[in-house]
Design a protein around this motif. Structure first.
Motif, PDB file in Angstrom:
ATOM      1  N   VAL A   1       0.655  -1.190  -0.029  1.00  0.00           N
ATOM      2  CA  VAL A   1       0.003   0.077   0.014  1.00  0.00           C
ATOM      3  C   VAL A   1       0.731   1.206  -0.084  1.00  0.00           C
ATOM      4  CG1 VAL A   1      -1.566   1.242   1.279  1.00  0.00           C
ATOM      5  CG2 VAL A   1      -1.903  -1.002   1.104  1.00  0.00           C
ATOM      6  N   LEU A   2       2.116   1.358   0.490  1.00  0.00           N
ATOM      7  CA  LEU A   2       3.070   2.258   0.516  1.00  0.00           C
ATOM      8  C   LEU A   2       3.162   2.657  -0.753  1.00  0.00           C
ATOM      9  CD1 LEU A   2       5.297   1.785   3.784  1.00  0.00           C
ATOM     10  CD2 LEU A   2       3.720   3.446   3.390  1.00  0.00           C
ATOM     11  N   THR A   3       3.424   1.673  -1.629  1.00  0.00           N
ATOM     12  CA  THR A   3       3.636   2.033  -3.120  1.00  0.00           C
ATOM     13  C   THR A   3       2.588   2.327  -4.070  1.00  0.00           C
ATOM     14  OG1 THR A   3       3.380  -0.328  -3.945  1.00  0.00           O
ATOM     15  CG2 THR A   3       5.718   0.389  -2.869  1.00  0.00           C
ATOM     16  N   ALA A   4       1.231   2.815  -3.265  1.00  0.00           N
ATOM     17  CA  ALA A   4       0.235   3.047  -4.059  1.00  0.00           C
ATOM     18  C   ALA A   4      -0.310   1.695  -4.543  1.00  0.00           C
ATOM     19  CB  ALA A   4       0.248   4.189  -4.721  1.00  0.00           C
ATOM     20  N   GLY A   5       0.061   0.592  -4.045  1.00  0.00           N
ATOM     21  CA  GLY A   5      -0.607  -0.735  -4.735  1.00  0.00           C
ATOM     22  C   GLY A   5      -1.579  -1.314  -3.862  1.00  0.00           C
ATOM     23  N   ILE A   6      -2.015  -2.609  -3.993  1.00  0.00           N
ATOM     24  CA  ILE A   6      -3.050  -3.462  -3.027  1.00  0.00           C
ATOM     25  C   ILE A   6      -2.811  -4.871  -3.574  1.00  0.00           C
ATOM     26  CG2 ILE A   6      -4.918  -3.335  -4.767  1.00  0.00           C
ATOM     27  CD1 ILE A   6      -5.607  -2.395  -1.076  1.00  0.00           C
ATOM     28  N   ASP A   7      -2.996  -5.602  -2.726  1.00  0.00           N
ATOM     29  CA  ASP A   7      -2.839  -7.129  -2.794  1.00  0.00           C
ATOM     30  C   ASP A   7      -3.753  -7.714  -2.027  1.00  0.00           C
ATOM     31  OD1 ASP A   7      -1.985  -9.518  -3.104  1.00  0.00           O
ATOM     32  OD2 ASP A   7       0.127  -9.376  -2.310  1.00  0.00           O
ATOM     33  N   LEU A   8      -4.640  -8.396  -3.065  1.00  0.00           N
ATOM     34  CA  LEU A   8      -5.902  -8.832  -2.674  1.00  0.00           C
ATOM     35  C   LEU A   8      -5.707 -10.414  -2.383  1.00  0.00           C
ATOM     36  CD1 LEU A   8      -8.598  -7.113  -4.743  1.00  0.00           C
ATOM     37  CD2 LEU A   8      -8.064  -6.717  -2.604  1.00  0.00           C
ATOM     38  N   SER A   9      -4.490 -10.889  -3.018  1.00  0.00           N
ATOM     39  CA  SER A   9      -4.263 -12.370  -2.956  1.00  0.00           C
ATOM     40  C   SER A   9      -3.712 -13.182  -1.669  1.00  0.00           C
ATOM     41  CB  SER A   9      -3.198 -12.862  -4.070  1.00  0.00           C
ATOM     42  OG  SER A   9      -2.216 -12.060  -3.982  1.00  0.00           O
ATOM     43  N   VAL A  10      -3.616 -12.224  -0.742  1.00  0.00           N
ATOM     44  CA  VAL A  10      -2.617 -12.603   0.504  1.00  0.00           C
ATOM     45  C   VAL A  10      -3.214 -13.845   1.244  1.00  0.00           C
ATOM     46  CG1 VAL A  10      -1.184 -10.601   0.813  1.00  0.00           C
ATOM     47  CG2 VAL A  10      -3.667 -10.658   1.758  1.00  0.00           C
ATOM     48  N   GLY A  11      -4.716 -13.928   1.284  1.00  0.00           N
ATOM     49  CA  GLY A  11      -5.253 -14.910   1.933  1.00  0.00           C
ATOM     50  C   GLY A  11      -5.402 -16.137   1.006  1.00  0.00           C
ATOM     51  N   SER A  12      -5.473 -16.245  -0.014  1.00  0.00           N
ATOM     52  CA  SER A  12      -5.278 -17.313  -0.913  1.00  0.00           C
ATOM     53  C   SER A  12      -3.946 -17.904  -0.868  1.00  0.00           C
ATOM     54  CB  SER A  12      -5.745 -17.083  -2.353  1.00  0.00           C
ATOM     55  OG  SER A  12      -7.197 -16.595  -2.474  1.00  0.00           O
ATOM     56  N   ILE A  13      -2.855 -17.072  -1.012  1.00  0.00           N
ATOM     57  CA  ILE A  13      -1.549 -17.393  -1.059  1.00  0.00           C
ATOM     58  C   ILE A  13      -1.269 -18.043   0.440  1.00  0.00           C
ATOM     59  CG2 ILE A  13       0.764 -16.563  -0.889  1.00  0.00           C
ATOM     60  CD1 ILE A  13       0.054 -14.629  -3.239  1.00  0.00           C
ATOM     61  N   LEU A  14      -1.791 -17.410   1.487  1.00  0.00           N
ATOM     62  CA  LEU A  14      -1.589 -18.146   2.898  1.00  0.00           C
ATOM     63  C   LEU A  14      -2.159 -19.602   2.804  1.00  0.00           C
ATOM     64  CD1 LEU A  14      -2.596 -16.373   6.247  1.00  0.00           C
ATOM     65  CD2 LEU A  14      -3.902 -18.466   5.366  1.00  0.00           C
ATOM     66  N   ALA A  15      -3.387 -19.818   2.131  1.00  0.00           N
ATOM     67  CA  ALA A  15      -3.905 -21.139   2.083  1.00  0.00           C
ATOM     68  C   ALA A  15      -3.007 -22.134   1.205  1.00  0.00           C
ATOM     69  CB  ALA A  15      -5.422 -21.045   1.631  1.00  0.00           C
ATOM     70  N   PHE A  16      -2.380 -21.539   0.283  1.00  0.00           N
ATOM     71  CA  PHE A  16      -1.868 -22.589  -0.750  1.00  0.00           C
ATOM     72  C   PHE A  16      -0.513 -22.644  -0.005  1.00  0.00           C
ATOM     73  CE2 PHE A  16       0.859 -22.993  -4.709  1.00  0.00           C
ATOM     74  CZ  PHE A  16       0.315 -24.464  -4.714  1.00  0.00           C
ATOM     75  N   CYS A  17       0.167 -21.850   0.692  1.00  0.00           N
ATOM     76  CA  CYS A  17       1.589 -21.837   1.198  1.00  0.00           C
ATOM     77  C   CYS A  17       1.382 -22.738   2.439  1.00  0.00           C
ATOM     78  CB  CYS A  17       2.351 -20.723   1.464  1.00  0.00           C
ATOM     79  SG  CYS A  17       2.576 -19.669   0.052  1.00  0.00           S
ATOM     80  N   GLY A  18       0.363 -22.773   3.080  1.00  0.00           N
ATOM     81  CA  GLY A  18       0.067 -23.486   4.208  1.00  0.00           C
ATOM     82  C   GLY A  18      -0.174 -25.141   3.846  1.00  0.00           C
ATOM     83  N   ALA A  19      -0.837 -25.249   2.782  1.00  0.00           N
ATOM     84  CA  ALA A  19      -1.141 -26.655   2.103  1.00  0.00           C
ATOM     85  C   ALA A  19       0.130 -27.237   1.599  1.00  0.00           C
ATOM     86  CB  ALA A  19      -2.327 -26.436   1.229  1.00  0.00           C
ATOM     87  N   VAL A  20       1.007 -26.265   0.775  1.00  0.00           N
ATOM     88  CA  VAL A  20       2.026 -27.048   0.475  1.00  0.00           C
ATOM     89  C   VAL A  20       2.905 -27.399   1.727  1.00  0.00           C
ATOM     90  CG1 VAL A  20       4.256 -26.241  -0.832  1.00  0.00           C
ATOM     91  CG2 VAL A  20       2.042 -25.749  -1.623  1.00  0.00           C
ATOM     92  N   THR A  21       3.253 -26.680   2.406  1.00  0.00           N
ATOM     93  CA  THR A  21       4.128 -26.700   3.645  1.00  0.00           C
ATOM     94  C   THR A  21       3.566 -28.286   4.377  1.00  0.00           C
ATOM     95  OG1 THR A  21       4.402 -24.479   4.134  1.00  0.00           O
ATOM     96  CG2 THR A  21       5.028 -26.283   5.785  1.00  0.00           C
ATOM     97  N   ALA A  22       2.208 -28.454   4.600  1.00  0.00           N
ATOM     98  CA  ALA A  22       1.812 -29.387   5.224  1.00  0.00           C
ATOM     99  C   ALA A  22       1.901 -30.655   4.394  1.00  0.00           C
ATOM    100  CB  ALA A  22       0.313 -29.210   5.456  1.00  0.00           C
ATOM    101  N   GLY A  23       1.493 -30.466   3.064  1.00  0.00           N
ATOM    102  CA  GLY A  23       1.608 -31.729   2.295  1.00  0.00           C
ATOM    103  C   GLY A  23       2.952 -32.207   2.044  1.00  0.00           C
ATOM    104  N   LEU A  24       4.051 -31.309   1.746  1.00  0.00           N
ATOM    105  CA  LEU A  24       5.374 -31.662   1.584  1.00  0.00           C
ATOM    106  C   LEU A  24       5.914 -32.469   2.984  1.00  0.00           C
ATOM    107  CD1 LEU A  24       6.957 -28.921  -0.197  1.00  0.00           C
ATOM    108  CD2 LEU A  24       6.137 -31.103  -1.075  1.00  0.00           C
ATOM    109  N   LEU A  25       5.411 -31.796   4.262  1.00  0.00           N
ATOM    110  CA  LEU A  25       5.974 -32.371   5.393  1.00  0.00           C
ATOM    111  C   LEU A  25       5.236 -33.848   5.565  1.00  0.00           C
ATOM    112  CD1 LEU A  25       7.525 -31.757   8.101  1.00  0.00           C
ATOM    113  CD2 LEU A  25       5.308 -30.799   9.123  1.00  0.00           C
ATOM    114  N   LYS A  26       3.960 -34.054   5.158  1.00  0.00           N
ATOM    115  CA  LYS A  26       3.347 -35.312   5.784  1.00  0.00           C
ATOM    116  C   LYS A  26       3.550 -36.345   4.451  1.00  0.00           C
ATOM    117  CE  LYS A  26      -0.813 -37.414   7.282  1.00  0.00           C
ATOM    118  NZ  LYS A  26      -1.752 -37.364   7.870  1.00  0.00           N
ATOM    119  N   ASN A  27       3.552 -35.915   3.214  1.00  0.00           N
ATOM    120  CA  ASN A  27       3.526 -36.854   2.372  1.00  0.00           C
ATOM    121  C   ASN A  27       4.780 -36.813   1.308  1.00  0.00           C
ATOM    122  OD1 ASN A  27       1.056 -37.575   3.013  1.00  0.00           O
ATOM    123  ND2 ASN A  27      -0.017 -35.655   1.673  1.00  0.00           N
TER     124      ASN A  27
END
Lengths: 215, 324
Positions: free
Chosen positions: B60-86
């Motif tokens: 936002v300081l660069t006058a932008g916006i990022d609406l994807s953080v919630g979905s990126i959070l979910a994907f990265c959490g899933a990737v971490t969990a998936g790699l750790l488990k499987n």
């Protein structure tokens, strides 16, 4: 004057060197590699095999449990007298919610053979024997044999229901569906799921464990 | 001049004053608010929002916006969990790659940074408006999450991983330590480095920054990458706390992050705001959520009240800008 570029190059080399060592350390501590077939063999030894578990309890514990169950007409009478005590005496449940699972048996006359179920007239009640949608945890939980606390991983616990339902779909339903017709007398053992707060006894849905056509 | 100076000072501390008033009101209205347990409970809950809000602040300081953080959070959490488990299986090479906790987390962070990089690249190289580029990423990352998890939660990730979300170190919950490290790093980055000055300059006046020789595209790509990386940190924290990667994790987290940024006094038009302000904003949202729950306010009313608070924060921000 000529030492400055050399110094800068040395600094750069040190920085890159530290970076490479750090990356190597992270990489070394991040992954391990082994042949896939060896890993699969290890998994087979450690992974919970729900099908094998169900096969193991099917003929002994599970059959015994479902032979020792409440007659469905008696259960309905008992509900009409006192819902709470019937739940307390006859149901199994996982938690403290309103859902209870009951092992039931009975005998009735086939009044309709539908695409997804068979309707039985049992006394004055209509009972729906499910033949298509064999899902959920009714068979596992009504049996009272399997406890959630015995499983570290809920996926393992849930896979028991899947294996049980699979076996019913493959072994119990096909032979019954191919022979059953209106007017037949059918004996059944199975499980029902009921909600204490929204109790509906109009047409109880039974997930069958055994089905036997007697005429 | 004196009046202007006074206004400026009040504006600087308005989030702190709002937080103080909120805490005072909740302490008077509820029995359980002013307890140590509840304090740590609130701090643990806001840790995830703090991480993604810090990344959002930079954007936002660069006058932008990022609406994807919630979905990126979910994907990265899933990737971490998936790699750790499987782990990862490559049947064609008869190869299995197993991941340690460190390896799975690093992989999750790399994915987060990578998706952020794609956002930044789309915004700078293809001139896609940040709103549209990150909206597209929101959908894509959610789809990737569903593909990776096949729509099912990934559970049973082990105690050492779970420690990151539920453990305590020196009497402080681990998520608070992690979000604290994120905040301090971001404060140093924005206030003590050339990169930080570039971020403010770009948000203040992009054309002037370009003419001054600031590598705008490079800075913006870095900023979006950092936002993605911090979303991944949030994803790891959420997954560790629940011992489960949920395919629908992080839905509407971007709105909470934007709310924290705005309430914290960062201007949505860029160039003005601080990391500490955002932290205060996140604490205000966390305290507000906690207080409304303690007062048994309906979840539907909670949403209405949160929306009104955000609107009020933007109105105050606008009036401050005018007076400045």
């Amino acid at each position: 004057m000529s030492t400055k570029p050399t110094e800068a190059m040395n600094n750069k080399a040190i920085k890159y060197g530290i970076g490479v060592v750090a990356l190597a350390l992270v990489g070394y501590n991040s992954i391990y590699i082994q042949p896939l077939d060896q890993k699969l063999a290890e998994n087979q030894q450690t992974v919970f095999n729900a099908k094998a578990y169900v096969d193991g309890i099917w003929n002994q514990d599970l059959s015994k449990a479902y032979q020792d169950c409440t007659d469905i007409s008696q259960l309905i009478d008992s509900f009409n007298q006192d819902v709470n005590s019937t739940f307390e005496k006859n149901s199994h449940a996982l938690g403290i919610g309103n859902i209870g699972y009951f092992r039931v048996k009975g005998e009735g006359i086939v009044s309709a053979v539908n695409e997804n179920n068979v309707l039985l007239q049992v006394g004055s009640s209509i009972i729906e024997i499910e033949t298509e949608f064999i899902f959920g945890n009714a068979l596992r939980d009504a049996s009272g044999l399997v406890k959630i606390n015995d499983y570290e991983d809920t996926a393992d616990f849930n896979s028991i229901s899947e294996a049980l339902n699979d076996r019913i779909r493959q072994e119990v339903i096909p032979s019954f569906r191919s022979k059953v017709k209106e007017g037949d007398s059918v004996k059944f053992e199975g499980a029902i799921e009921l909600n204490k707060v929204h109790l509906n006894l109009d047409q109880l849905e039974v997930i069958p464990f055994t089905l036997q056509i007697s005429s | 001049m004196i009046s202007l100076k006074k206004n400026f000072n009040i504006a600087q501390f308005q989030s702190l004053i709002a937080l103080f008033v909120l805490c005072l009101a909740l302490a008077l209205l509820t029995d359980n608010f002013m307890t140590t347990d509840n304090f740590w409970n609130v701090m643990r809950q806001i840790s995830v929002n703090v991480c993604i809000s810090v990344g959002m602040t930079l954007v936002v300081l660069t006058a932008g916006i990022d609406l994807s953080v919630g979905s990126i959070l979910a994907f990265c959490g899933a990737v971490t969990a998936g790699l750790l488990k499987n782990g990862l299986s490559i049947p064609s090479l008869n190869l299995f790659i197993g991941f340690t906790v460190l390896g799975a987390i690093v992989a999750g962070f790399l994915i987060g940074g990578g998706l952020g990089f794609v956002n930044g690249y789309a915004v700078t190289k293809f001139k896609v408006p940040p709103f549209v580029a990150t909206l597209a990423m929101l959908t894509m990352a959610r789809g990737f999450t569903m593909l990776w998890t096949k729509g099912h939660p990934i559970t049973g990730l082990g105690d050492s991983f779970g420690f990151l979300g539920t453990g305590w170190f020196l009497g402080i919950p681990m998520p608070v330590w992690i979000s604290g490290i994120v905040v301090i790093t971001a404060v140093i980055l924005t206030s003590k480095t050339r990169f930080g000055r570039y971020i403010y300059a770009i948000g203040g006046n992009e054309n002037a920054s370009r003419l001054s020789g600031i590598p705008i595209n490079k800075v913006k790509i870095w900023v979006y990458s950092i936002a993605g990386l911090l979303a991944a940190v949030g994803g790891v924290l959420v997954t560790a706390r629940l011992d489960s990667a949920q395919p629908n994790a992080g839905i509407s987290y971007e709105l909470d992050a934007i709310a924290a940024v705005v309430i914290g006094g960062t201007s949505l038009s860029g160039g003005r705001g601080t990391i500490w302000g955002t932290v205060l904003g996140a604490i205000i949202i966390g305290v507000l959520n906690n207080g409304l729950i303690l007062m048994n306010v309906s979840p539907f009313w909670q949403q209405v009240i949160k929306g009104m608070v955000i609107l009020l924060a933007v109105i105050i921000d606008k009036s401050n800008q005018k007076s400045e």
